[in-house]
Design an enzyme around this catalytic site. Structure first.
Site, short mmCIF file in Angstrom:
data_model
loop_
_atom_site.label_atom_id
_atom_site.label_comp_id
_atom_site.label_asym_id
_atom_site.label_seq_id
_atom_site.Cartn_x
_atom_site.Cartn_y
_atom_site.Cartn_z
N PRO A 21 3.63 4.84 10.38
CA PRO A 21 2.46 4.48 9.57
C PRO A 21 2.71 3.52 8.41
O PRO A 21 1.74 2.94 7.91
CB PRO A 21 1.97 5.83 9.05
CG PRO A 21 3.15 6.72 9.11
CD PRO A 21 3.97 6.26 10.27
N HIS A 67 -8.16 -5.11 -2.55
CA HIS A 67 -7.06 -5.29 -3.51
C HIS A 67 -6.41 -6.65 -3.27
O HIS A 67 -6.27 -7.07 -2.12
CB HIS A 67 -6.00 -4.21 -3.33
CG HIS A 67 -6.50 -2.81 -3.54
ND1 HIS A 67 -5.77 -1.70 -3.22
CD2 HIS A 67 -7.68 -2.36 -4.04
CE1 HIS A 67 -6.46 -0.61 -3.52
NE2 HIS A 67 -7.63 -0.98 -4.01
N TYR A 97 1.80 -8.19 6.13
CA TYR A 97 0.98 -7.10 5.61
C TYR A 97 -0.51 -7.39 5.78
O TYR A 97 -1.28 -6.53 6.20
CB TYR A 97 1.32 -6.84 4.13
CG TYR A 97 0.79 -5.53 3.61
CD1 TYR A 97 1.58 -4.38 3.61
CD2 TYR A 97 -0.51 -5.42 3.13
CE1 TYR A 97 1.08 -3.17 3.14
CE2 TYR A 97 -1.02 -4.21 2.67
CZ TYR A 97 -0.21 -3.10 2.67
OH TYR A 97 -0.70 -1.90 2.22
N TYR A 114 3.71 1.74 -3.22
CA TYR A 114 4.74 2.18 -2.28
C TYR A 114 6.00 2.49 -3.11
O TYR A 114 6.54 1.59 -3.76
CB TYR A 114 5.06 1.08 -1.27
CG TYR A 114 3.97 0.84 -0.24
CD1 TYR A 114 2.86 0.06 -0.54
CD2 TYR A 114 4.07 1.39 1.04
CE1 TYR A 114 1.86 -0.17 0.41
CE2 TYR A 114 3.07 1.16 1.99
CZ TYR A 114 1.98 0.39 1.67
OH TYR A 114 1.00 0.16 2.61
N LYS A 125 -0.42 -0.37 10.30
CA LYS A 125 -0.70 -1.38 11.32
C LYS A 125 -1.45 -0.84 12.55
O LYS A 125 -1.96 -1.63 13.36
CB LYS A 125 0.62 -2.01 11.80
CG LYS A 125 1.29 -2.86 10.76
CD LYS A 125 0.51 -4.15 10.57
CE LYS A 125 0.88 -4.89 9.33
NZ LYS A 125 -0.27 -5.47 8.63
C1 DHB Z 1 -2.59 4.21 4.01
C2 DHB Z 1 -1.70 4.49 5.01
C3 DHB Z 1 -0.60 3.71 5.18
O1 DHB Z 1 0.27 3.97 6.15
C4 DHB Z 1 -0.36 2.62 4.37
O2 DHB Z 1 0.75 1.87 4.56
C5 DHB Z 1 -1.25 2.33 3.39
C6 DHB Z 1 -2.37 3.13 3.20
C7 DHB Z 1 -3.79 5.05 3.83
O3 DHB Z 1 -3.99 5.98 4.61
O4 DHB Z 1 -4.55 4.82 2.89
#
Ligand code: DHB
Length: 394
Positions: free
Chosen positions: A296, A74, A388, A204, A300
């Site tokens: 999460p 992406h 990111y 998000y 990272k």
């Molecule tokens: C996923 C998990 C994440 O914590 C994130 O920020 C983006 C994607 C995932 O599991 O796809």
């Protein structure tokens, strides 16, 4: 008789497996001992976003073939708040770095298969793993499930890649260890659903009912997350409740609608930050979740674990090739600089996007102002983007 290797690695997660590959490339021998089965490590669901340099490293090491075929690339992410969507053009802001969605367990499968194909040794299903003489002549002892007899692995160095609950971190004496903790009063409910992708990039969502994340796995399987109470049990989350909540938290002013499908997996993830310093004692080094945990948001965890072992493998290479010890001595400090920046970023994304009961309405408004700033300032968006897609490894 005891076996011998140069580097004894505890744990076949991302840190341990990448380390074994990096050492192999440098001509350094290693053995991995892992307490779970191959099937278990290859089936555990974790996050799914790879930083650009992680992708490049996999390709450079000849490990990226399936990833390049199956991953989703992406150019950015979508931030959604006040029921409006805003695209953050990660590639445009970072000179072409992309967001690669490829699940952690797929990376694990690729690394295990390639390691075994190269004749690498991974001992699965071991119990009673213990570390000995880490300040002298290190040994790992363990009991393989198959034989039931205690085995000894002598090595020059031990690297603990055994996660939060493995024995390695605890082998660093309390007197020299400092631990930093933060626990959030919320968790994530993660699901897999057989449905078409919600969008061509991750979304998000900041919503008054709580955070939601729309991610993907394959063209027919999607990965969605909902902020929930960390004490919740999956039994409290019926499929109907999940879809109702996902619809509410992701709705937009222009009538965008999420497509439902059968939910095939549900699980609850706790959210916390943790760092243990230092990451070395004697001839023991720790890497990945053994030394640190990130919440999460921003995905990272895997990337950070791999960055640790890139730093460590360079130091081990310099040691074996030139007898240099400076990089090994600097490992903890070098790795921690990047780790704290990733902790900061994960903490920042988490605070900005979630509803935290422990915070005042003032702070909630500040988070919305932060989001508004991000979508209106190229400088702010660039700061988000460079973190990111992955900060450099020093
Ligand atoms: C996923 C998990 C994440 O914590 C994130 O920020 C983006 C994607 C995932 O599991 O796809």
């Amino acid at each position: 008789m005891a076996a011998r290797t140069q580097v004894g690695i505890i744990g076949a997660g991302p840190a341990g497996l990448f380390l074994a590959h990096l050492l192999h490339r440098a001509g350094i021998s290693s053995v991995i001992v892992e307490h779970r089965s191959r099937q278990a490590i290859e089936g555990t669901l974790r996050a799914g976003v790879l930083e650009q340099w992680t992708v490049d490293l996999m390709n450079e090491m000849g490990l990226g073939e399936r990833m390049m075929r199956e991953a989703h690339f992406h150019s950015g992410i979508t931030l959604r708040f006040n029921r409006q969507s805003h695209h953050i053009d990660m590639a445009g802001l970072t000179g072409g770095k992309r967001v690669t969605v490829y699940a952690q367990h797929e990376v694990i499968k690729d690394l295990v298969a390639a390691r075994l194909a190269h004749g690498g040794e991974i001992v699965f299903d071991v119990g009673e793993t213990s570390l000995h003489d880490i300040e002298g002549k290190p040994e790992i002892r363990y009991r393989p499930h198959q034989t039931g007899e205690i085995e000894t692995l002598r090595c020059d160095f031990i690297v603990g890649c055994d996660g939060q609950y493995g024995p390695s971190r605890q082998a660093i004496p309390d007197a020299v260890r400092t631990e930093y903790h933060k626990t959030y009063p919320f968790g994530w409910l993660g699901i897999l659903a057989d449905a078409p992708p919600a969008h061509h990039e991750l979304i998000y969502n900041n919503h008054s009912r709580g955070f939601a994340l729309l991610s993907t796995r394959t063209p027919t399987v999607q990965r969605y997350y909902l902020q929930c109470d960390p004490q919740d049990n999956v039994a409290q989350w019926s499929d109907d409740r999940i879809w109702a909540e996902l619809h509410r938290r992701t709705e937009t002013v222009d009538g965008w609608k999420l497509t439902e499908g059968p939910i095939t997996q549900k699980g609850i993830i706790a959210m916390r930050c943790f760092v243990s310093e230092p990451m070395q004692h004697g001839r023991l080094f720790i890497a990945g979740d053994a030394a640190h945990i990130v919440p999460p948001t921003g995905a990272k965890g895997l990337n950070l674990a791999v960055a640790d072992v890139v730093v460590l493998s360079r130091a081990l290479d310099a040691h074996y090739r030139k007898g240099a010890t400076d990089l090994l001595e600097a490992y903890s400090e070098t790795a921690l600089k990047r780790i704290w920046k990733a902790e900061r970023f994960s903490w920042y994304m988490t605070s900005m996007l979630h509803r935290n009961k422990a915070e005042s309405s003032f702070e909630q408004r500040v988070h919305l102002a932060e989001l508004d700033y991000l979508i209106s300032s190229r400088a702010a968006a660039t700061a988000l983007a460079e973190n990111y897609v992955g900060l450099p490894i020093n």
